[in-house]
Every structure is written in C-alpha cells, then in structure tokens.
Write an enzyme that holds these catalytic residues in place. Structure first.
Site, PDB file in Angstrom:
ATOM      1  N   LYS A 181       0.857  -1.176   0.000  1.00  0.00           N
ATOM      2  CA  LYS A 181       0.000   0.000   0.000  1.00  0.00           C
ATOM      3  C   LYS A 181       0.900   1.235   0.000  1.00  0.00           C
ATOM      4  O   LYS A 181       1.510   1.549   1.014  1.00  0.00           O
ATOM      5  CB  LYS A 181      -0.887   0.032   1.255  1.00  0.00           C
ATOM      6  N   GLU A 257      10.324   1.148  10.191  1.00  0.00           N
ATOM      7  CA  GLU A 257      11.236   2.295  10.007  1.00  0.00           C
ATOM      8  C   GLU A 257      10.428   3.529  10.342  1.00  0.00           C
ATOM      9  O   GLU A 257       9.614   3.982   9.543  1.00  0.00           O
ATOM     10  CB  GLU A 257      11.717   2.381   8.549  1.00  0.00           C
ATOM     11  N   CYS A 291      13.348  10.937   7.170  1.00  0.00           N
ATOM     12  CA  CYS A 291      13.384  10.529   8.580  1.00  0.00           C
ATOM     13  C   CYS A 291      14.796  10.574   9.130  1.00  0.00           C
ATOM     14  O   CYS A 291      14.989  10.464  10.338  1.00  0.00           O
ATOM     15  CB  CYS A 291      12.751   9.159   8.760  1.00  0.00           C
ATOM     16  N   GLU A 388       9.977  15.811  15.786  1.00  0.00           N
ATOM     17  CA  GLU A 388      10.500  15.667  14.431  1.00  0.00           C
ATOM     18  C   GLU A 388       9.888  16.803  13.603  1.00  0.00           C
ATOM     19  O   GLU A 388       8.664  16.907  13.499  1.00  0.00           O
ATOM     20  CB  GLU A 388      10.098  14.299  13.880  1.00  0.00           C
TER      21      GLU A 388
HETATM   22  P1  ADP Z   1       3.433  10.571   7.198  1.00  0.00           P
HETATM   23  O1  ADP Z   1       3.291  11.487   8.346  1.00  0.00           O
HETATM   24  O2  ADP Z   1       4.801  10.480   6.633  1.00  0.00           O
HETATM   25  O3  ADP Z   1       2.369  10.682   6.159  1.00  0.00           O
HETATM   26  P2  ADP Z   1       2.157   8.189   8.075  1.00  0.00           P
HETATM   27  O4  ADP Z   1       2.680   7.249   9.090  1.00  0.00           O
HETATM   28  O5  ADP Z   1       0.871   8.885   8.349  1.00  0.00           O
HETATM   29  O6  ADP Z   1       3.353   9.159   7.858  1.00  0.00           O
HETATM   30  O7  ADP Z   1       2.029   7.484   6.663  1.00  0.00           O
HETATM   31  C1  ADP Z   1       2.874   6.456   6.198  1.00  0.00           C
HETATM   32  C2  ADP Z   1       2.041   5.404   5.509  1.00  0.00           C
HETATM   33  O8  ADP Z   1       1.140   4.848   6.487  1.00  0.00           O
HETATM   34  C3  ADP Z   1       1.151   5.920   4.390  1.00  0.00           C
HETATM   35  O9  ADP Z   1       1.115   4.929   3.371  1.00  0.00           O
HETATM   36  C4  ADP Z   1      -0.190   6.056   5.042  1.00  0.00           C
HETATM   37  O10 ADP Z   1      -1.270   5.961   4.140  1.00  0.00           O
HETATM   38  C5  ADP Z   1      -0.179   4.861   5.964  1.00  0.00           C
HETATM   39  N1  ADP Z   1      -1.128   4.916   7.078  1.00  0.00           N
HETATM   40  C6  ADP Z   1      -1.496   5.968   7.825  1.00  0.00           C
HETATM   41  N2  ADP Z   1      -2.397   5.605   8.763  1.00  0.00           N
HETATM   42  C7  ADP Z   1      -2.592   4.263   8.624  1.00  0.00           C
HETATM   43  C8  ADP Z   1      -3.394   3.278   9.279  1.00  0.00           C
HETATM   44  N3  ADP Z   1      -4.179   3.598  10.307  1.00  0.00           N
HETATM   45  N4  ADP Z   1      -3.320   1.998   8.844  1.00  0.00           N
HETATM   46  C9  ADP Z   1      -2.518   1.668   7.818  1.00  0.00           C
HETATM   47  N5  ADP Z   1      -1.742   2.537   7.161  1.00  0.00           N
HETATM   48  C10 ADP Z   1      -1.773   3.825   7.543  1.00  0.00           C
END
Ligand code: ADP
Length: 485
Positions: A181, A257, A291, A388
């Site tokens: 995803k 990560e 990061c 961060e």
């Molecule tokens: P950022 O702040 O860099 O966007 P996130 O951790 O929100 O970091 O996003 C990183 C990835 O995690 C993206 O692919 C995002 O769609 C996914 N993501 C965010 N929330 C969820 C969740 N509850 N379950 C699964 N994937 C998620």
C-alpha cells in the site's frame, strides 16, 4: 499541466492486483495533487479491504511457485526490473517530482538509489546460507533459512520509489510475495514501478499495489489477515505503533522504520566547511522531509558563531520553486497542512525565545511552500528539541562539553540517524558508542545506500533494510534435527 512522459504507458491510475489493472470496487477514486502548483495530476483507483484480501490470496498462490524457483531465476527477474528502471529513469523522475515536489535532480537520484536495491538483492538473494551445527553421537543438527511468507508493505510519500524497492527487492529475492500500500499522496511512482515489474516478467499476484484513500481499511486487512506473515512499514511512529498492535493478534513479524530526531553534533575541532556542507544537505534535502534529516544541529560553543554565519549564508542562496524547473534547489513541502504544522513549531519556538536568522514564514511562492529557516537561541526545554520537524527548519543548539552533547543527543525517544563532526579519533569512538542510534555518520551525512543496514533503535523502529542484514527481515530460521543415526 498533464504529466509529459516519453512512455505514456508508465502513467497508471488503476490499482495492480493479481497481475490486473483494476478500478476500486465501486469505482471510487482519489486525487493526486502536484504540491508545487496545487493542481490535480490524476484520479487514482481507491481499493477496499475486500480487494486487499483478493491481493493477499493471489500473493499466497503466486508464492508457491516463486519460492520453489532456483534463486538465480528470481535474481534474473530482479535484474531485468532493475534494467527497466534505469532505462526509464527520466520518466520516473518526472512522475516523482510532479506528485511529491522534490527537485528533479533529487528525483533522478532517488530513482537510481531505489533501483540499486533491486540490483543488490538480486545478488544477495543467491547467498542465503544455512548451517550445520556441531554433531552429537546420535544426531545431526541443521539450520535452513526459508522465506517468511506473504509480506504486506506500507510506505510513505517522502521517497515514493526507494521505500518500495528496498522492501520488495529483498522480499522477492528470497522467495516471498508482497502486497503493497503506497502513500495516497504518491501512488503514481508505485504504479509505474509495478508496470515495469510486469514488463520484467513478474508472475501475476507476486507483487500487488493497493492504491487507496482508505489506509485504515486496507491496513486493517493487511494486519489481521492470517495469510500475511509479516508487515513492513515506513512512516510515522504513531502509525507504526498502531500497526504493531494490530499485528499482535496474529503474531506477525514486523519491520518498522519510524520517525527520527537526528542530532548533528559539531565539535570545536571539526572541519567547519565540511560540517556546514554536511549539515546543510542533511537538513534541507527533500525540503527537510526525510526521517534521517538533521533535526537538531548541536554546535560546540567555540565554533558556534562561525558555524551559524556560514550555514545561514548558504541557506540564503537556495532557489525555492517548482521541482520541475531545473534551477530549483528546493521544492515545496507535501501538503498545505504540513506548512501549517511547520509554522506552528517555528512560532512556538520563537515565543519561547528562539531567534529567526533566516526565513521563519510560509513562503510567498504558494500555499505548499515554507521558507528555508534557521533558528538560534534554541534550548533543550523547547518543544522543538523533542519533535521531528519534517520541514526546512534548522534549529542550532549550543553545547559546551562532550558529555553534554552525548546527553543531549540521547534525550529523545527516537534513535534512527545521528551525525558527528570531529577530527579527534578517541572522541569519534566515545561518541559513536555513547549515542543511542541505529546509524552514526562520522564527518559524513550522506550515509544511506543499498550496501548498509538502515534502521533505528528505541522508538525509531526495528529491523534493518539494505545490506546483507536486510535479508534476515524476510527469512525464517528453521532447525532440522536428524536423529537415530
Ligand atoms: P506521514 O506522516 O509520513 O504521512 P504516516 O505514518 O501517516 O506518515 O504514513 C505512512 C504510511 O502509512 C502511508 O502509506 C499512510 O497511508 C499509511 N497509514 C497511515 N495511517 C494508517 C493506518 N491507520 N493503517 C494503515 N496505514 C496507515
């Protein structure tokens, strides 16, 4: 402006499931926005939990034949994929800059960096060795390594290509299948990679790309489906913790990560020019959205003023703009919300006594741009020390002693990358061993490549990506006891 590609076949807007390009179950789509202009680039299929399950089932099926192949045949496919990425470097870079915003030279670099993982693991995948343990009288004990099983990957938008290849390459190399995803902000780079994988001969189902606006539904299926044996994630610490909790019910293995709070510790005896250059590139690459970006620049008192002067003079020379323009050195940040988040961190620091030396405001260039910023008079008690930043803001802290620097560096729940500038050999060892980080750059901030084990400690995550160690994240160890001899 529509994206101009030499090969228009690389612009895909449907998801890729079981070797088919498919729409969302009920035709749902979501927009992809160019952050430099705010324009919509494409509408991309948004898949559901049901479609995620289909992809997982297809992965399980595809994996049976794939894992049985000689490693060399898996390697050949990864090599072909690698070659196709190189052949299409420019188109992939154009797509990446359009959806992510980083300047073209950075996108071109990321495409090469991303491809390097396919090349590396095409080689390393041929070198998965077992072991024969010391014998006892009536038995022989053997250890073999086997692919962990179907892997689910969730990746972020800051490196739309390389964060995928560094997961899919080792997984496929050792015989796993993967469902991915990508971030909703940057699905086009992921889909273009899948298209090239298909051209390289990926069997149907071995690698599916689940574009979606509903991360919760797709992530929920990935983390609860018992067929998935491992989840590998790059993103924020908060989401990583949530995914780990969700994985607990089926005791999946995880690689995480997560966030960082990287210190750059610059001692009085450091080479000033090298330290300035290293801190600049580490801080402002990808507009501060990596990061391992320098998050806290810590400079010893004797060199502090000279450092601030040179550093901020260099920042004043940046050319901010649309990454598709060759002259641009620094692009926008990913969303308008990110601009607001960055500005509230700067405002909070200023209210607590920080001084703005450069920037300090949202840019007049548009709602996705923030001025490259340098802050002094920042102290440990400010929230900026703990958070961060993920934007083009450099807080420059002052310290007196080596002990204080180590203490400051460790005063965070994060432990991903760190950097030290000094020419004192003893200090290099003391500090490198004394700071709690997965990676230490000594007189160097460009530390990442396919050859090294990338990863963090503490709440920055677990597992390593790249290098010979990166294979272990996708392998199980099996012990076979041959008795009755
Ligand atoms: P950022 O702040 O860099 O966007 P996130 O951790 O929100 O970091 O996003 C990183 C990835 O995690 C993206 O692919 C995002 O769609 C996914 N993501 C965010 N929330 C969820 C969740 N509850 N379950 C699964 N994937 C998620």
């Amino acid at each position: 402006m529509p994206i101009q590609l030499k090969d228009s076949g690389l612009l895909k807007t449907n998801a890729y499931i079981n070797g088919q390009w498919v729409a969302g179950e009920a035709g749902e789509t979501f927009p992809v926005i160019n952050p430099a202009t705010g324009e919509e680039l494409a509408q991309v299929a948004s898949v559901t939990a049901v479609q995620t399950k289909e992809a997982i089932n297809a992965a399980e099926k595809a994996m049976k034949a794939w894992r049985a192949l000689p490693a060399k045949e898996r390697s050949d496919l990864l090599e072909r994929w690698y070659g196709l990425i190189l052949d299409n470097q420019e188109d992939l870079a154009q797509l990446m800059t359009a959806e992510q915003g980083k300047p073209l030279f950075e996108s071109r670099g990321e495409v090469m960096y991303g491809a390097s993982f396919l090349k590396w693991f095409a080689e390393e995948g041929k070198r998965v060795y077992g072991d024969v343990l010391p014998a006892t009288q009536d038995r022989r004990s053997i250890v073999i390594k086997q692919p962990v099983g179907v892997v689910a990957a969730i990746t972020p938008w800051n490196f739309p290509n390389a964060m995928i290849t560094r997961k899919v390459a080792p997984a496929l190399a050792v015989g796993c299948a993967m469902v991915l995803k990508p971030a909703a902000e940057t699905p086009l780079s992921a889909l273009a990679l899948a298209e090239l994988g298909e051209r390289a001969g990926l069997p149907a189902g071995l690698f599916s790309v689940l574009t979606t606006a509903d991360a919760v539904a797709v992530g929920g299926e990935m983390t609860s489906n018992p067929v998935v044996k491992k989840v590998t994630f790059t993103g924020s610490t908060g989401v990583g913790k949530l995914l780990m909790k969700q994985c607990a019910d089926t005791v999946k293995r995880t690689s995480m990560e997560l966030g960082g709070n990287a210190p750059v510790i610059i001692f009085d005896d450091a080479d000033l020019d090298k330290a300035v250059a290293g801190a600049l590139v580490s801080k402002y690459r990808n507009s501060g959205q990596t990061c391992i970006c320098a998050n806290r620049i810590m400079v010893q008192a004797g060199i502090y003023d000279a450092f601030v002067e040179k550093f901020s003079a260099a920042v004043a020379e940046f050319r901010i703009g649309d990454g598709l323009e060759e002259a641009t050195t620094h692009g926008p940040v990913i969303t308008e919300k990110a601009v607001g988040d960055i500005h509230s961190k700067v405002t909070a620091a200023v209210e607590s006594g920080a001084t703005v030396v450069q920037g300090g405001q949202p840019s007049e260039l548009g709602s996705y741009f923030y001025e490259p910023t340098v802050l002094t008079n920042v102290t440990r008690d400010m929230s900026l020390f703990k958070e961060e930043i993920f934007g083009p803001v450099a807080p420059i802290f002052k310290f007196e002693t080596e002990e204080e620097a180590i203490d400051m560096a460790n005063d965070t729940e994060f432990g991903l990358a760190s950097y030290v500038y000094t020419n004192d050999l003893g200090r290099i060892w003391r500090v490198s061993e004394g700071i709690e980080y997965g990676m230490v750059g000594v007189n160097e901030t460009m530390i990442s490549s396919e050859v090294i084990p990338f990863g963090g400690v503490k709440e920055s995550g677990q597992g390593r990506e790249g290098s010979k160690y990166g294979l272990d994240d996708y392998l199980e160890t099996k012990y076979i006891c041959m008795g009755g001899l």
